[in-house]
Enzyme design. Structure first.
Site, short mmCIF file in Angstrom:
data_model
loop_
_atom_site.label_atom_id
_atom_site.label_comp_id
_atom_site.label_asym_id
_atom_site.label_seq_id
_atom_site.Cartn_x
_atom_site.Cartn_y
_atom_site.Cartn_z
N ASP A 39 -11.95 -40.21 10.28
CA ASP A 39 -10.60 -40.86 10.89
C ASP A 39 -10.74 -41.42 11.93
O ASP A 39 -11.09 -41.28 13.03
CB ASP A 39 -9.63 -40.05 11.12
N ASP A 73 -3.62 -36.56 2.03
CA ASP A 73 -4.25 -36.77 3.16
C ASP A 73 -2.86 -36.36 4.10
O ASP A 73 -2.62 -36.66 4.56
CB ASP A 73 -5.29 -38.20 3.80
C1 DX5 Z 1 -4.37 -38.18 10.19
C2 DX5 Z 1 -5.46 -38.43 9.48
C3 DX5 Z 1 -6.23 -36.99 8.22
C4 DX5 Z 1 -6.09 -35.75 9.03
C5 DX5 Z 1 -6.41 -34.27 8.44
O1 DX5 Z 1 -3.60 -39.24 10.64
O2 DX5 Z 1 -5.86 -39.71 8.43
O3 DX5 Z 1 -7.25 -36.99 8.03
O4 DX5 Z 1 -7.80 -35.34 9.88
O5 DX5 Z 1 -6.78 -33.25 9.15
P1 DX5 Z 1 -5.30 -32.19 8.79
O6 DX5 Z 1 -6.39 -31.54 7.20
O7 DX5 Z 1 -6.09 -30.93 9.42
O8 DX5 Z 1 -3.67 -32.28 8.82
ZN ZN Z 2 -7.76 -39.45 7.26
#
Ligand code: DX5
Ligand code: ZN
Length: 221
Positions: free
Chosen positions: A34, A179
């Site tokens: 990310d 996501d």
């Molecule tokens: C948020 C990111 C996601 C996040 C997912 O902006 O794009 O990929 O890291 O993390 P969780 O699964 O903890 O929501």
């Molecule tokens: Zn992400």
């Protein structure tokens, strides 16, 4: 069969090599990087994610997918093309018009990399339809981009269903990835709606047993 892409956003930098080894052993299908510039979203992960990607290239063969949450897409595409990642996905909201979206799509593909479009919760799913013939995946954000550990926004499920229907009706070969806030309680629902790749960060990396967490997400299918 649904695939799992583990986001490294909510991990402790000091332990990253061991975390990578353990996630590889736990059979994550992808690593999810990310990239946040502190402008498109408040958080800035530029340095951390570049270092993580180098770590991954050094110690793992698991495919790396990059999720750009940045204003200047082209600037960061260059960084990750050089690191030879498996795919680069950018937020459609970062582009001012369709021409710019198409320009970034072709730039990524010209550099021999798979390309995806990510779409925030408030953006209508129809915005990606015209680009479907040219991309490999759509990441439907099920939380507001910017941080890990958030709750899935229930209204986003209907976007998965709508996109799945559009792909089926037009016989496109495009992955539907979700996501944000994915866990064992909602994995079945998002998959039944049409998602075939689930990104999970905190649900996996905060667990004591990565393999069990990944299996839970897969078994829910
Ligand atoms: C948020 C990111 C996601 C996040 C997912 O902006 O794009 O990929 O890291 O993390 P969780 O699964 O903890 O929501
Ligand atoms: Zn992400």
């Amino acid at each position: 069969m649904v695939e799992i892409s583990t986001s490294l956003l909510s991990t402790n930098e000091e332990e990253i090599i061991k975390i990578i080894y353990d996630l590889e052993f736990a059979k994550t299908d992808y690593f999810h990087i990310d990239v946040m510039d502190g402008k498109f979203v408040q958080n800035n992960t530029l340095e951390k994610m570049r270092k993580y990607t180098q770590n991954l290239k050094n110690v793992s063969n698991v495919p790396i997918e990059v999720h750009l949450m940045v204003n200047n897409v082209e600037e960061y595409v260059k960084d990750y093309i050089d690191l030879e990642v498996n795919s680069i996905t950018f937020q459609i909201e970062a582009c001012k018009n369709e021409m710019e979206v198409l320009k970034q799509i072709s730039y990524i593909k010209q550099n021999n990399c798979k390309v995806g479009l990510a779409i925030s919760p408030k953006t209508n799913i129809e915005k990606v339809y015209e680009f479907m013939p040219y991309i490999h995946k759509v990441i439907i954000m099920t939380v507001e981009p910017g941080k890990g550990g958030q709750e899935l926004i229930p209204e986003t499920i209907q976007k998965i269903e709508a996109l799945n229907k559009f792909i089926y009706e037009n016989s496109y070969e495009v992955d539907i990835e979700v996501d944000g806030g994915i866990n064992e309680k909602n994995a079945k629902e998002v998959t039944n709606a049409g998602a075939n790749i689930l990104v999970a960060g905190s649900y996996i990396t905060n667990s004591k047993d990565y393999a069990k967490a990944i299996k839970m997400l897969k078994q829910k299918m």
